[in-house]
Scaffold this motif. Structure first.
Motif, PDB file in Angstrom:
ATOM      1  N   ALA A  48       0.675  -1.247   0.124  1.00 47.72           N
ATOM      2  CA  ALA A  48      -0.632   0.025  -0.102  1.00 47.72           C
ATOM      3  C   ALA A  48       1.015   0.977  -0.076  1.00 47.72           C
ATOM      4  O   ALA A  48       0.882   2.482  -1.047  1.00 47.72           O
ATOM      5  CB  ALA A  48      -1.264   0.230   1.358  1.00 47.72           C
ATOM      6  N   ALA A  49       2.105   1.129   0.601  1.00 44.53           N
ATOM      7  CA  ALA A  49       2.680   2.471   0.845  1.00 44.53           C
ATOM      8  C   ALA A  49       4.116   2.504  -0.582  1.00 44.53           C
ATOM      9  O   ALA A  49       3.472   3.615  -0.871  1.00 44.53           O
ATOM     10  CB  ALA A  49       3.821   1.935   1.761  1.00 44.53           C
ATOM     11  N   ALA A  50       3.632   1.482  -1.265  1.00 37.39           N
ATOM     12  CA  ALA A  50       4.415   1.521  -2.380  1.00 37.39           C
ATOM     13  C   ALA A  50       3.594   1.768  -3.782  1.00 37.39           C
ATOM     14  O   ALA A  50       3.789   2.787  -4.780  1.00 37.39           O
ATOM     15  CB  ALA A  50       4.931   0.543  -2.891  1.00 37.39           C
ATOM     16  N   ALA A  51       2.442   1.717  -3.344  1.00 36.20           N
ATOM     17  CA  ALA A  51       1.229   2.107  -4.649  1.00 36.20           C
ATOM     18  C   ALA A  51       1.169   3.288  -4.403  1.00 36.20           C
ATOM     19  O   ALA A  51       1.262   4.303  -4.785  1.00 36.20           O
ATOM     20  CB  ALA A  51      -0.020   1.472  -4.094  1.00 36.20           C
ATOM     21  N   ALA A  52       0.790   3.986  -2.979  1.00 31.58           N
ATOM     22  CA  ALA A  52       0.879   5.259  -2.004  1.00 31.58           C
ATOM     23  C   ALA A  52       1.967   6.423  -2.934  1.00 31.58           C
ATOM     24  O   ALA A  52       1.455   7.717  -2.729  1.00 31.58           O
ATOM     25  CB  ALA A  52       0.376   5.552  -1.106  1.00 31.58           C
ATOM     26  N   ALA A  53       3.232   5.634  -3.184  1.00 30.64           N
ATOM     27  CA  ALA A  53       4.707   6.517  -3.246  1.00 30.64           C
ATOM     28  C   ALA A  53       4.791   6.900  -4.167  1.00 30.64           C
ATOM     29  O   ALA A  53       3.775   6.696  -5.755  1.00 30.64           O
ATOM     30  CB  ALA A  53       5.479   5.549  -2.877  1.00 30.64           C
ATOM     31  N   PRO A  54       5.431   8.754  -4.619  1.00 29.42           N
ATOM     32  CA  PRO A  54       5.407   9.002  -6.253  1.00 29.42           C
ATOM     33  C   PRO A  54       6.646   8.481  -6.628  1.00 29.42           C
ATOM     34  O   PRO A  54       7.378   7.825  -6.178  1.00 29.42           O
ATOM     35  CB  PRO A  54       5.236  10.452  -5.753  1.00 29.42           C
ATOM     36  CG  PRO A  54       6.599  10.134  -3.971  1.00 29.42           C
ATOM     37  CD  PRO A  54       5.590   9.396  -3.311  1.00 29.42           C
ATOM     38  N   ALA A  55       6.658   8.413  -8.146  1.00 28.71           N
ATOM     39  CA  ALA A  55       7.636   7.556  -8.707  1.00 28.71           C
ATOM     40  C   ALA A  55       8.730   7.617  -8.715  1.00 28.71           C
ATOM     41  O   ALA A  55       9.816   6.745  -9.026  1.00 28.71           O
ATOM     42  CB  ALA A  55       6.815   7.791 -10.375  1.00 28.71           C
ATOM     43  N   ASP A  56       9.287   9.162  -8.240  1.00 29.40           N
ATOM     44  CA  ASP A  56      10.641   9.175  -7.432  1.00 29.40           C
ATOM     45  C   ASP A  56      11.161   9.153  -6.796  1.00 29.40           C
ATOM     46  O   ASP A  56      12.246   9.524  -6.292  1.00 29.40           O
ATOM     47  CB  ASP A  56      10.633  10.788  -8.526  1.00 29.40           C
ATOM     48  CG  ASP A  56       9.483  11.480  -7.583  1.00 29.40           C
ATOM     49  OD1 ASP A  56       9.276  11.202  -6.942  1.00 29.40           O
ATOM     50  OD2 ASP A  56       9.504  12.881  -8.467  1.00 29.40           O
ATOM     51  N   VAL A  57      10.350   8.020  -5.805  1.00 32.03           N
ATOM     52  CA  VAL A  57      11.043   8.034  -4.149  1.00 32.03           C
ATOM     53  C   VAL A  57      12.148   7.720  -4.573  1.00 32.03           C
ATOM     54  O   VAL A  57      13.002   8.080  -3.477  1.00 32.03           O
ATOM     55  CB  VAL A  57       9.772   7.509  -3.376  1.00 32.03           C
ATOM     56  CG1 VAL A  57      10.621   7.287  -2.164  1.00 32.03           C
ATOM     57  CG2 VAL A  57       8.513   8.392  -3.007  1.00 32.03           C
ATOM     58  N   GLY A  58      12.633   6.350  -5.191  1.00 37.22           N
ATOM     59  CA  GLY A  58      13.910   6.038  -5.278  1.00 37.22           C
ATOM     60  C   GLY A  58      15.042   6.740  -6.097  1.00 37.22           C
ATOM     61  O   GLY A  58      16.130   5.637  -6.265  1.00 37.22           O
ATOM     62  N   LEU A  59      14.239   7.167  -6.595  1.00 35.90           N
ATOM     63  CA  LEU A  59      15.423   8.115  -7.191  1.00 35.90           C
ATOM     64  C   LEU A  59      16.512   8.969  -6.252  1.00 35.90           C
ATOM     65  O   LEU A  59      17.298   9.782  -6.361  1.00 35.90           O
ATOM     66  CB  LEU A  59      15.266   9.299  -8.361  1.00 35.90           C
ATOM     67  CG  LEU A  59      14.293   8.671  -9.833  1.00 35.90           C
ATOM     68  CD1 LEU A  59      13.954   9.381 -10.336  1.00 35.90           C
ATOM     69  CD2 LEU A  59      15.609   7.391 -10.021  1.00 35.90           C
ATOM     70  N   GLY A  60      15.889   9.143  -4.440  1.00 31.78           N
ATOM     71  CA  GLY A  60      17.087  10.160  -3.966  1.00 31.78           C
ATOM     72  C   GLY A  60      16.655  11.436  -3.877  1.00 31.78           C
ATOM     73  O   GLY A  60      14.915  12.093  -4.491  1.00 31.78           O
ATOM     74  N   ARG A  61      16.900  12.627  -3.661  1.00 31.74           N
ATOM     75  CA  ARG A  61      16.863  13.399  -2.535  1.00 31.74           C
ATOM     76  C   ARG A  61      16.844  14.771  -3.970  1.00 31.74           C
ATOM     77  O   ARG A  61      17.595  14.051  -4.705  1.00 31.74           O
ATOM     78  CB  ARG A  61      17.642  14.720  -1.602  1.00 31.74           C
ATOM     79  CG  ARG A  61      18.726  15.094  -2.299  1.00 31.74           C
ATOM     80  CD  ARG A  61      20.028  14.921  -1.099  1.00 31.74           C
ATOM     81  NE  ARG A  61      21.018  15.149  -0.851  1.00 31.74           N
ATOM     82  CZ  ARG A  61      21.379  15.043  -1.371  1.00 31.74           C
ATOM     83  NH1 ARG A  61      21.727  13.700  -1.793  1.00 31.74           N
ATOM     84  NH2 ARG A  61      23.134  15.154  -1.933  1.00 31.74           N
ATOM     85  N   VAL A  62      16.453  15.761  -4.288  1.00 36.24           N
ATOM     86  CA  VAL A  62      16.395  16.749  -5.067  1.00 36.24           C
ATOM     87  C   VAL A  62      17.516  17.938  -4.965  1.00 36.24           C
ATOM     88  O   VAL A  62      18.079  17.793  -4.207  1.00 36.24           O
ATOM     89  CB  VAL A  62      14.956  17.883  -5.159  1.00 36.24           C
ATOM     90  CG1 VAL A  62      15.540  18.611  -6.440  1.00 36.24           C
ATOM     91  CG2 VAL A  62      13.523  16.856  -5.332  1.00 36.24           C
TER      92      VAL A  62
END
Length: 156
Positions: A48-62
């Motif tokens: 559920a957390a992965a489905a609610a996560a934005p697609a760029d969470v695994g890309l690190g900070r801005v």
């Protein structure tokens, strides 16, 4: 092969913990999934957390935020649907440029082809010219797509 995969998983997990401790997110996706794979409730919560996560969470900070405009030669401003491009720590410049043009602004394929390479070159130049504190704070820049096309449009 399995040993290599296990090492990659360990590397990713240590990177994830390091990034989460450096820049904690307030979303449930920032909480790492439970290591107990036999617990169906934990797996459901993680899914559920992965489905609610934005697609760029695994890309690190801005690390770089670019506020872009598109002013044509005759002086007319083309309004971009999303004028802010965010480049993440583990994202290639060319992918960030494509996503900005194609996904966030829904430009026609010919315009994506026209701007993608010059925009990615411009992002690379801005990263190279960024101050050393980019490791801790995002660097903000401004630019215009037509000007970027004129300056970075020729092949390198």
């Amino acid at each position: 092969l399995n040993e290599f995969k296990a090492m990659r998983v360990e590397d990713f997990q240590s990177w994830w913990v390091r990034e989460c401790s450096r820049c904690p997110l307030k979303s449930p996706a920032a909480v790492p999934a439970s290591q107990d794979e036999d617990n169906p409730a934990a797996l459901a919560l993680a899914a559920a957390a992965a489905a609610a996560a934005p697609a760029d969470v695994g890309l690190g900070r801005v690390i770089l935020e670019a506020r872009l405009s598109c002013r044509e030669d005759i002086g007319i401003d083309v309004i971009l649907e999303q004028p802010v491009l965010q480049l993440h720590l583990y994202e290639r410049e060319v992918d960030a440029a494509r996503c900005f043009l194609e996904v966030h602004n829904e430009l026609a394929p010919r315009l994506v082809r026209r701007y993608q390479q010059p925009l990615s070159r411009w992002l690379q130049s801005k990263l190279q010219a960024a101050p050393q504190d980019i490791a801790f704070n995002k660097h903000t820049v401004e630019g215009d797509l037509e000007e970027i096309l004129r300056c970075h449009g020729s092949g390198v």
